[in-house]
Design a protein around this motif. Structure first.
Motif: not given
Length: 107
Positions: A5-6, A55-60, A74-80
């Motif tokens: 997942p992304k 999965l890492e990004g922005h220190g998270q 292939g899923a996308v994890i997002d915040f809305t």
């Protein structure tokens, strides 16, 4: 080959805003049986486990357990943020249908 997942920058930024990494926590995304469509997502702050995909990004960090991983290929994890509230959401190309709440799906 399985595509992990992304995670969007917006999701990592939200984790940073709430201080998840500072507390040693990661966003856990899991798939469980149940819900109104057969499967449901469990999204919570949790401590990473040794067998998790991290999965890492922005220190998270966002973590997925090995059992849930095939369901999230292939899923996308997002915040809305919407009028009805703010939440983490999953855009899952493997789901053939989902319910109105967005936390339950079928394959």
């Amino acid at each position: 080959m399985h595509l992990p997942p992304k995670v969007t920058d917006r999701a990592f930024t939200r984790l940073q805003e709430i201080g998840a990494g500072d507390q040693g926590q990661a966003l856990r995304v899991a798939v469980e049986g149940g819900g109104c469509s057969g499967f449901q997502y469990e999204i919570k702050l949790d401590a990473p486990e040794a067998e998790d995909l991290v999965l890492e990004g922005h220190g998270q960090r966002v973590v997925v357990d090995p059992v849930s991983l095939p369901f999230l290929e292939g899923a996308v994890i997002d915040f809305t943020e919407e009028l009805i509230g703010a939440r983490f959401v999953i855009e899952n190309p493997n789901a053939t249908s989902s319910c109105g709440c967005g936390t339950s799906f079928s394959m």
